[in-house]
Design a protein around this motif. Structure first.
Motif, PDB file in Angstrom:
ATOM      1  N   LYS A 229     -11.134   3.903   9.288  1.00 13.59           N
ATOM      2  CA  LYS A 229     -12.433   3.577   8.718  1.00 13.59           C
ATOM      3  C   LYS A 229     -13.218   2.591   9.584  1.00 13.59           C
ATOM      4  CE  LYS A 229     -10.639   4.277   4.040  1.00 13.59           C
ATOM      5  NZ  LYS A 229     -10.300   3.623   2.752  1.00 13.59           N
TER       6      LYS A 229
ATOM      7  N   HIS B 223       0.841  -1.194   0.000  1.00 13.85           N
ATOM      8  CA  HIS B 223       0.000   0.000   0.000  1.00 13.85           C
ATOM      9  C   HIS B 223       0.879   1.248   0.000  1.00 13.85           C
ATOM     10  CE1 HIS B 223      -3.980  -1.918   1.045  1.00 13.85           C
ATOM     11  NE2 HIS B 223      -3.150  -2.882   1.396  1.00 13.85           N
TER      12      HIS B 223
ATOM     13  N   PHE C  94      -0.934   2.493   8.244  1.00 14.83           N
ATOM     14  CA  PHE C  94      -2.053   1.551   8.190  1.00 14.83           C
ATOM     15  C   PHE C  94      -3.273   2.152   8.879  1.00 14.83           C
ATOM     16  CE2 PHE C  94      -4.499  -1.269  10.932  1.00 14.83           C
ATOM     17  CZ  PHE C  94      -5.143  -2.059   9.989  1.00 14.83           C
TER      18      PHE C  94
ATOM     19  N   GLU D 185      -4.986   4.893   6.776  1.00 15.55           N
ATOM     20  CA  GLU D 185      -5.691   4.458   5.572  1.00 15.55           C
ATOM     21  C   GLU D 185      -6.806   3.453   5.847  1.00 15.55           C
ATOM     22  OE1 GLU D 185      -4.576   2.050   1.483  1.00 15.55           O
ATOM     23  OE2 GLU D 185      -3.258   3.686   2.113  1.00 15.55           O
ATOM     24  N   ILE D 186      -6.590   2.541   6.796  1.00 14.32           N
ATOM     25  CA  ILE D 186      -7.550   1.461   7.029  1.00 14.32           C
ATOM     26  C   ILE D 186      -8.175   1.535   8.422  1.00 14.32           C
ATOM     27  CG2 ILE D 186      -7.819  -1.045   7.209  1.00 14.32           C
ATOM     28  CD1 ILE D 186      -5.689  -1.354   5.061  1.00 14.32           C
TER      29      ILE D 186
ATOM     30  N   GLN E  30     -10.624  -8.870   4.039  1.00  9.58           N
ATOM     31  CA  GLN E  30      -9.951  -7.606   4.345  1.00  9.58           C
ATOM     32  C   GLN E  30      -8.509  -7.802   4.798  1.00  9.58           C
ATOM     33  OE1 GLN E  30     -13.294  -6.993   7.136  1.00  9.58           O
ATOM     34  NE2 GLN E  30     -13.188  -4.849   6.529  1.00  9.58           N
TER      35      GLN E  30
END
Length: 656
Positions: A190, A88, A183, A186-187, A116
């Motif tokens: 959320k 990523h 991390f 970006e993830i 995921q």
């Protein structure tokens, strides 16, 4: 003629059949080859011989590369080094749909991930995703815990004490602090966690602290099995002169000065890493708190810090003296940063100084004891957090539809293990389990007759709405299908004396379900009724005069609770809410109906007082609670739930 030979050779070099096999896609294989052929045709018309030679050689080299990759995957599969991560740019994360077995002389474990990339157990459907969580654990391989099975991870053990929490383990092997920070940006953000636990290891989290970007070689390694194999064979491997890992110590004195946080002598490089450590934690805190969450630090010591024997042999092999090291340097630095930032620090140093080693002997990672120690410490740290549930399951086996039996210590429920469905009975306190039925077909919605001489259940395919209601007589072992031929049915329920059974039934083409009543003594249909629209979940009132069920007023309305008078056929609307109602259950006194309601985008449990018409919300989590069933009093509720990856059967005490 030369031009034609150029085209022929190019077609032989770029073969759509071999490329399709490599890419597992006929479409991409043909498309790429057509693209190469078209470019080749254009180049062949150019007058420059040098450009033609360059183009031909590039095409030939790339062709050799992809054919070599294909040959290695076919004939060298045994030497393949699995690629476990997705790039990523500024971080990498676990690949989705992993199903690996890790085996060494010290451990053997299964490692699976969902769609995921989050770690899951053997029973969980890899296609199930998690949208939100309560607690998010971020860290390197010590958090990931690939050396132990899912059930022994500290995050899995922790869940048993906090069963109302959705907990995600987002450990990434080899990740540094900045990769973990990126991390989260970006993830992790959320997932809207309320607490973020950042695991820090004395082993390697205090050196080379900087932001990394994926290189071209990283992307090649991600896609090419052959490149990974060659890189592994040519790359220098870490020395283990003691036959075990000994980070953060090094054989070279300068490496200890530059990179060993426990070595007293320092250098500009080490001091810069210390500053970057503080900066990264500060940035982590800012990002986490900006989303309304709390950041908590967990510090895991090294082997040398907790084992005098290992420290002695490490110092000896590295030619160091005891006064050359400061075993508390990392702990002090972490504590200072935590205090400055106002963060909670959970330092595992004292916890790990136990009689047995919490690490594997050769491998540096946590063994089962290490995971147990972390889980126990976290439980102690957060024992003040109220959780009203008791977790009654032994693992994530999809256990649902619990019923407390007459002995008050046993539960009847459905389960699924090793791809088989089963109906089981288990003693709550001893966990002694008896499997009553099992099958590869779905066995669901079990209930005993009041005298426990018969078992009622649903069998078939729920997704296709092709299920049957079956009555098993224990006296003669005979099974009887209760729904009409050509019809489907599900979710049956006995009345209070066991003489009647109610269940929804529907015809071919999935016509609207209606409620059918079956007379157990006469072995025939007693009655049926319908609202002309979907009717589900029938249960009998106390005294068996009324059937409660759920139905819709119109196609677009929400499911509501209604009643049907068995003698006069009178229908009454009992409870209508602005959300769907499902899974209704009547309390022993007949005063309350418990139900699952989809109020906030997930299923919670509610209590409806039939007399006062008052509704009380019993649970409020981001998980799903459903299938309520009362115990022997109005103050105890058993139910099933799903909290991210974890699921099972739970018990809730109700205070009126």
């Amino acid at each position: 003629m030369t031009k034609h030979w150029f085209h022929i050779v190019l077609i032989l070099l770029w073969n759509p059949i071999t490329l399709s096999i490599l890419l597992h896609s006929i479409g991409w294989g043909v498309a790429i080859c057509l693209f190469v052929w078209i470019i080749g045709a254009a180049v062949s018309n150019i007058k420059s011989l040098r450009l033609k030679v360059w183009a031909f050689n590039i095409a030939a080299i790339l062709s050799i590369c992809y054919h070599a990759e294909l040959l290695f995957r076919v004939f060298g599969a045994d030497n393949d080094i699995p690629n476990l991560y997705e790039l990523h740019n500024k971080f990498y994360f676990n690949k989705p749909y992993l199903d690996q077995k890790f085996e060494t002389d010290e451990y053997c474990s299964l490692y699976r991930t969902n769609c995921q990339g989050f770690r899951i157990d053997e029973q969980t459907n890899a296609d199930d995703s998690i949208k939100k969580c309560d607690w998010l654990f971020i860290g390197d391989s010590f958090t990931q815990g690939a050396q132990v099975d899912y059930e022994y991870l500290f995050t899995s053990l922790l869940y048993k004490s906090f069963p109302d929490k959705t907990i995600i383990n987002a450990g990434i092997s080899g990740a540094g602090l900045y990769e973990e920070l990126n991390f989260y940006k970006e993830i992790g953000l959320k997932l809207h966690p309320k607490k973020v636990f950042l695991q820090i290891g004395v082993f390697n989290d205090f050196k080379d602290i900087k932001e990394h970007r994926s290189s071209f070689q990283d992307y090649i390694a991600e896609k090419s099995s052959l490149y990974r194999y060659i890189s592994y064979k040519l790359s220098p491997h870490d020395e283990t002169p003691l036959g075990r890992w000994m980070e953060p110590f090094f054989l070279n004195i300068q490496d200890n000065i530059d990179s060993n946080i426990l070595y007293k002598s320092s250098s500009p490089k080490k001091e810069k890493d210390k500053d970057r450590f503080a900066t990264c934690i500060s940035e982590f805190k800012r990002i986490v708190e900006s989303s309304g969450a709390e950041l908590v630090l967990i510090l895991i010591p090294s082997k040398e810090q907790i084992s005098p024997h290992m420290l002695k042999e490490t110092l000896q092999i590295c030619k160091l003296k005891e006064n050359d090291v400061d075993l508390q340097a990392a702990n002090r630095l972490c504590a200072e940063v935590a205090q400055k930032e106002g963060l909670t620090l959970i330092d595992m140093y004292d916890d790990f100084r136990v009689s047995s080693l919490p690490f594997f002997l050769i491998d540096e990672h946590l063994n089962v004891l290490g995971h147990e120690l972390i889980a126990s410490r976290l439980v102690a740290e957060y024992e003040n957090i109220s959780h009203a549930y008791d977790y009654l399951s032994l693992g994530n086996y999809g256990e649902r539809y619990p019923t407390l039996l007459a002995d008050s210590v046993s539960l009847l429920y459905q389960s699924r293990q090793n791809r088989k469905y089963s109906i089981c009975r288990r003693q709550i306190n001893s966990n002694t389990t008896e499997t009553l039925l099992n099958n590869f077909r779905e066995l669901i919605h079990p209930s005993y007759s009041p005298s426990q001489d018969a078992l009622l259940f649903t069998v078939g395919n729920q997704d296709k709405l092709q299920t049957e209601v079956v009555l098993l007589d224990f006296a003669n072992g005979k099974k009887k299908t209760l729904n009409d031929a050509g019809c489907s049915a599900s979710i049956p329920m006995f009345n209070y004396d066991g003489g009647l059974i109610a269940f929804p039934q529907w015809g071919q083409g999935n016509t609207k379900p209606y409620i059918k009543l079956y007379d157990v003594v006469e072995h025939k249909e007693f009655a049926r009724f319908s609202d002309g629209i979907e009717c589900w979940r029938p249960i009998f009132s106390k005294g068996d005069s009324v059937i409660y069920y759920i139905s819709k007023a119109t196609e677009n309305s929400k499911f509501a609770i209604k009643s049907y008078g068995i003698k006069n056929g009178t229908k009454t609307m009992l409870l209508k809410m602005p959300y769907d109602i499902w899974d209704i259950a009547l309390s022993p006194s007949g005063k309350y109906i418990a139900y699952a309601g989809n109020k906030d985008g997930n299923w919670d449990l509610f209590l409806f007082n039939i007399e006062t018409q008052q509704v009380t919300q019993l649970t409020k989590s981001i998980g799903n609670e459903w299938d309520p069933s009362f115990g022997h009093g109005d103050d105890e509720l058993f139910f099933a739930g799903v909290f991210g990856i974890n699921n099972g059967i739970y018990r809730l005490k109700i205070t009126q």
